[in-house]
Enzyme design. Structure first.
Site, PDB file in Angstrom:
ATOM      1  N   TYR A  32       0.827  -1.199   0.000  1.00  0.00           N
ATOM      2  CA  TYR A  32       0.000   0.000   0.000  1.00  0.00           C
ATOM      3  C   TYR A  32       0.855   1.239   0.000  1.00  0.00           C
ATOM      4  CZ  TYR A  32       0.746   1.043   5.004  1.00  0.00           C
ATOM      5  OH  TYR A  32       1.303   1.384   6.214  1.00  0.00           O
ATOM      6  N   LYS A 148       6.389  -1.673   1.947  1.00  0.00           N
ATOM      7  CA  LYS A 148       5.187  -1.150   2.614  1.00  0.00           C
ATOM      8  C   LYS A 148       4.057  -2.164   2.422  1.00  0.00           C
ATOM      9  CE  LYS A 148       3.191   3.457   3.377  1.00  0.00           C
ATOM     10  NZ  LYS A 148       3.190   3.377   4.829  1.00  0.00           N
ATOM     11  N   GLU A 180      11.559   3.174  14.862  1.00  0.00           N
ATOM     12  CA  GLU A 180      10.572   4.126  14.334  1.00  0.00           C
ATOM     13  C   GLU A 180       9.281   3.956  15.110  1.00  0.00           C
ATOM     14  OE1 GLU A 180       9.365   3.447  10.227  1.00  0.00           O
ATOM     15  OE2 GLU A 180       9.681   1.304  10.411  1.00  0.00           O
ATOM     16  N   LEU A 204      10.975   1.782   7.560  1.00  0.00           N
ATOM     17  CA  LEU A 204      10.343   2.247   6.321  1.00  0.00           C
ATOM     18  C   LEU A 204      11.032   3.526   5.870  1.00  0.00           C
ATOM     19  CD1 LEU A 204       7.946   1.620   4.336  1.00  0.00           C
ATOM     20  CD2 LEU A 204       6.917   3.657   5.337  1.00  0.00           C
TER      21      LEU A 204
HETATM   22  N1  PDD Z   1       2.542   5.291   7.463  1.00  0.00           N
HETATM   23  N2  PDD Z   1       7.137   4.264   9.263  1.00  0.00           N
HETATM   24  C1  PDD Z   1       6.048   3.488   9.155  1.00  0.00           C
HETATM   25  C2  PDD Z   1       6.067   2.153   9.809  1.00  0.00           C
HETATM   26  C3  PDD Z   1       4.924   3.935   8.434  1.00  0.00           C
HETATM   27  O1  PDD Z   1       3.848   3.154   8.324  1.00  0.00           O
HETATM   28  C4  PDD Z   1       4.953   5.220   7.842  1.00  0.00           C
HETATM   29  C5  PDD Z   1       3.789   5.742   7.044  1.00  0.00           C
HETATM   30  C6  PDD Z   1       6.107   6.005   7.997  1.00  0.00           C
HETATM   31  C7  PDD Z   1       6.232   7.370   7.397  1.00  0.00           C
HETATM   32  O2  PDD Z   1       6.326   7.313   6.009  1.00  0.00           O
HETATM   33  P1  PDD Z   1       5.797   8.505   5.101  1.00  0.00           P
HETATM   34  O3  PDD Z   1       6.536   9.697   5.526  1.00  0.00           O
HETATM   35  O4  PDD Z   1       6.132   8.082   3.721  1.00  0.00           O
HETATM   36  O5  PDD Z   1       4.318   8.644   5.344  1.00  0.00           O
HETATM   37  C8  PDD Z   1       7.187   5.485   8.700  1.00  0.00           C
HETATM   38  C9  PDD Z   1       1.364   5.587   6.677  1.00  0.00           C
HETATM   39  C10 PDD Z   1       1.065   7.036   6.618  1.00  0.00           C
HETATM   40  C11 PDD Z   1       0.208   4.745   7.168  1.00  0.00           C
HETATM   41  O6  PDD Z   1       0.439   3.565   7.435  1.00  0.00           O
HETATM   42  O7  PDD Z   1      -0.929   5.230   7.239  1.00  0.00           O
END
Ligand code: PDD
Length: 291
Positions: A32, A148, A180, A204
């Site tokens: 996703y 992801k 994280e 991630l």
């Molecule tokens: N989550 N780390 C994890 C485990 C994440 O699931 C996400 C993003 C991030 C931040 O990535 P980005 O800056 O590309 O949004 C870091 C999304 C927003 C979610 O699962 O809804």
């Protein structure tokens, strides 16, 4: 009712149906993306789509993403989110529908492509300034969290632990390293340097993380991409999270202990302001490019 995108068609959400044999449903076999729009203008869509391609390749799902950018923009339009301060699109691609086996389907299978859009909002300024709280939780995820994948059970369990502890998020800890958050990257300001975990299979590669690294560089703030030991959290001047819907978010308490002087710290604030300036520039550039 919202309009969603499913396998080539825009349909009312209630009419969107997926087979019970979908491998996403049965096996979590899919990936996703979540990408932000600010008043209808996407931020870093190219980077989100590039990460999607890497995730698809990581799971060996054969799908050509050409055309998806137009689909996502249209999803914002048909849901009348072009004037929303903040909106997002969620896009999920699973390996498709096939009789349940652990191994991949033997014949050709069309991936299932689903997307929805919705508005979201930034916390009010006073709540942002007070900051957000966290607990540390063991990182129970697999060893390819750079993909992801839709398998978010360890993230969900850790987030639930945080909610039950009355805090805002959990910091996932593996081998003594604060990796994280459950859905956002994690950073510290330690000895005057901004620190975050390097890109690897254990974290991630956040798109917001990449933008904030650039903002820090533009502002001349020293940055180090290295593991943050959990013991370092105690003496960190500041801690913060970044993510698509978190933007830059101060973390002011970990495991009940105050971080630094408490409240959003000055470096976090500069990076947040720099990030929001990037958003404004992106919107202005898009407006200037519109005939
Ligand atoms: N989550 N780390 C994890 C485990 C994440 O699931 C996400 C993003 C991030 C931040 O990535 P980005 O800056 O590309 O949004 C870091 C999304 C927003 C979610 O699962 O809804």
């Amino acid at each position: 009712m919202s309009t969603v995108y499913l396998n080539g068609a825009f349909v009312p959400k209630a009419d969107a149906k997926v087979s019970v044999d979908d491998r996403g449903f049965l096996l979590g076999d899919g990936v996703y993306e979540v990408a932000p729009f600010y008043q209808g203008v996407p931020l870093c869509m190219d980077r989100h789509l590039a990460r999607l391609e890497r995730s698809l390749a990581g799971l060996r799902i054969d799908y050509d993403i050409a055309g998806l950018e137009v689909v996502l923009q249209k999803l914002i339009e048909v849901n009348e989110l072009e004037s929303a301060d903040r909106a997002l699109v969620y896009l999920q691609i699973t390996r498709g529908v096939a009789p349940r086996t652990h191994y991949f389907p033997e014949g050709p299978v069309e991936p299932t492509v689903y997307a929805f859009a919705k508005a979201w909002s930034r916390p009010p300024e006073d709540a942002w300034s007070r900051g957000f709280t966290a607990i540390t939780v063991p990182d129970r995820r697999w060893m390819r969290v750079d993909i992801k994948s839709i398998c978010l059970l360890p993230n969900g369990l850790a987030y639930q632990d945080a909610r039950e502890a009355g805090v805002d998020d959990a910091i996932l800890v593996r081998d003594g390293v604060a990796i994280e958050g459950t859905h956002q990257n994690f950073w510290g300001v330690i000895g005057g340097t901004v620190v975050t975990h390097p890109e690897s299979n254990l974290v991630l590669s956040g798109i917001t993380r990449g933008v904030v690294l650039e903002v820090a560089c533009d502002l001349g703030i020293p940055v180090q991409e290295r593991a943050i030991q959990v013991e370092e959290l105690r003496d960190a001047e500041e801690l913060f999270f970044t993510g698509t819907t978190a933007e830059v978010r101060p973390c002011v308490e970990v495991d009940g202990r105050q971080v630094g002087k408490g409240g959003a710290g000055p470096v976090t604030r500069r990076l947040s302001d720099g990030f929001l300036a990037r958003v404004a520039q992106t919107r202005e550039a898009a407006a200037a490019a519109t005939p």
